[in-house]
Design a protein around this motif. Structure first.
Motif, PDB file in Angstrom:
ATOM      1  N   GLU A  23      42.435  63.518  50.596  1.00 10.97           N
ATOM      2  CA  GLU A  23      42.922  64.554  51.502  1.00 10.97           C
ATOM      3  C   GLU A  23      43.867  65.511  50.772  1.00 10.97           C
ATOM      4  O   GLU A  23      43.836  66.719  50.986  1.00 10.97           O
ATOM      5  N   ILE A  26      42.112  67.825  48.220  1.00 13.01           N
ATOM      6  CA  ILE A  26      41.527  69.005  48.872  1.00 13.01           C
ATOM      7  C   ILE A  26      42.625  70.000  49.250  1.00 13.01           C
ATOM      8  O   ILE A  26      42.472  71.205  49.069  1.00 13.01           O
ATOM      9  N   ALA A  27      43.765  69.474  49.743  1.00  7.41           N
ATOM     10  CA  ALA A  27      44.866  70.366  50.126  1.00  7.41           C
ATOM     11  C   ALA A  27      45.344  71.183  48.927  1.00  7.41           C
ATOM     12  O   ALA A  27      45.523  72.404  49.019  1.00  7.41           O
ATOM     13  N   ASN A  30      42.765  73.741  47.927  1.00  6.03           N
ATOM     14  CA  ASN A  30      42.752  74.837  48.909  1.00  6.03           C
ATOM     15  C   ASN A  30      43.860  75.835  48.591  1.00  6.03           C
ATOM     16  O   ASN A  30      43.654  77.052  48.609  1.00  6.03           O
TER      17      ASN A  30
END
Lengths: 239, 95
Positions: A23, A26-27, A30
């Motif tokens: 998670e 991906i953060a 991003n």
């Protein structure tokens, strides 16, 4: 500003596939893409103003180290997750009030870029501030590690606010807000979050500046070598 | 699962056109706030939604697949439960 976004975006991209959990991996990527997107918009506009026909890729990939005007903070290595988060937090706390103020810039294009970037930056700040509090006020290990990151990075934070002739002129023309004012807002947010995180600002008040004048730490050269490799080895390549 | 692992959360997203939240997947997070942030990063990065619900997976109680025969099969032979045998009078719209 474009250089800050590009270099920090590149640093965060180094986390791709190495995040502590999926998670967070991906953060971070991003956020990396948001920053590189901001850099693209700013470079496009800078190239247009310069009027020498340089596009965003040439500005991003084909300048030499001393031509980069990013702050020393953003070029510092990722270190552990706590270090990356602390670097991000110190930066987001500066970018948030800056973009907020730039939405009222006398330059319509800058104001438009700020408007778009502000939405992203609000989330970046929320993400990094939240993590600073979690790690600082977390376990003994997480507290000790992020405190160490703060001790190491604090000396580079004032480099975000270094002023020069260009900055002064931009302030006089209403293009930029007063950088001193932004620093005041930054301090307020930073102190309040660090307090919640039970972290202590280091006693050592020594500051290292020079990024805005192109005087960088040894780390930028290695970063640029990787960032620029493809364009240098295969000029004008696209993919 | 190790005791130190973060709990599992189920993520529900409501799309722009959708009226209800739909289950899209799961993730790990230390608490609800982090679960929402992670869901935002993992499940809405391609404009999938405008609202997020998260629910700790342990709070979901499910029917037993072993009992599927007794739970669901009996409904198959009861076509009269579908309202398909009524004649709708002319002039009734929006049915």
């Amino acid at each position: 500003m474009a250089d800050d976004s590009l270099i920090l975006g590149h640093r965060l991209s180094e986390w791709c596939g190495h995040g502590p959990i999926l998670e967070e991996d991906i953060a971070l990527t991003n956020i990396s893409l948001d920053l590189i997107g901001q850099a693209t918009n700013l470079f496009q506009y800078a190239g247009k103003i310069e009027g020498k026909g340089r596009d965003e890729d040439q500005l991003a990939f084909l300048r030499y180290e001393k031509e980069y005007k990013n702050s020393l903070l953003v070029e510092q290595p990722n270190g552990d997750f706590g270090m990356t988060i602390m670097r991000q937090f110190l930066f987001d706390a500066y970018r948030l009030p800056l973009f907020e103020a730039l939405t009222k810039s006398s330059d319509a294009q800058i104001a438009a870029i700020a408007e778009k970037s502000l939405k992203e930056t609000k989330y970046h700040y929320r993400h990094s501030a939240e993590w600073v509090i979690r790690l600082g006020d977390g376990t003994e290990e997480s507290h000790q590690r992020i405190q160490k990151s703060l001790d190491l990075l604090w000396r580079y934070s004032s480099d975000l606010f270094t002023s020069d002739d260009i900055q002064t002129e931009a302030e006089q023309n209403g293009i930029s807000p007063s950088i001193e004012e932004i620093k005041g807002l930054w301090s307020k947010n930073v102190y309040s979050v660090l307090e919640q995180a039970t972290l202590v600002i280091p006693d050592n008040k020594w500051e290292q500046n020079g990024g805005r004048a192109g005087k960088h730490s040894e780390h930028l050269g290695y970063l640029l070598a990787e960032l620029q490799y493809m364009q240098r080895a295969y000029p004008n390549m696209e993919w | 699962m190790k005791k130190s692992d973060w709990p599992l959360w189920e993520v529900f997203i409501r799309s722009k056109q959708g009226l209800n939240h739909k289950h899209v997947g799961s993730l790990r997070a230390a608490d609800a706030e982090m679960a929402i942030e992670n869901a935002r990063d993992v499940y809405t990065r391609r404009s999938e939604g405008i609202s997020i619900w998260v629910l700790e997976s342990k709070n979901i109680h499910a029917s037993d697949p072993q009992e599927a025969d007794s739970l669901y099969d009996p409904a198959h032979s009861k076509v009269y439960r579908h309202p398909t045998f009524y004649d709708v009078p002319d002039g009734i719209s929006h049915m």
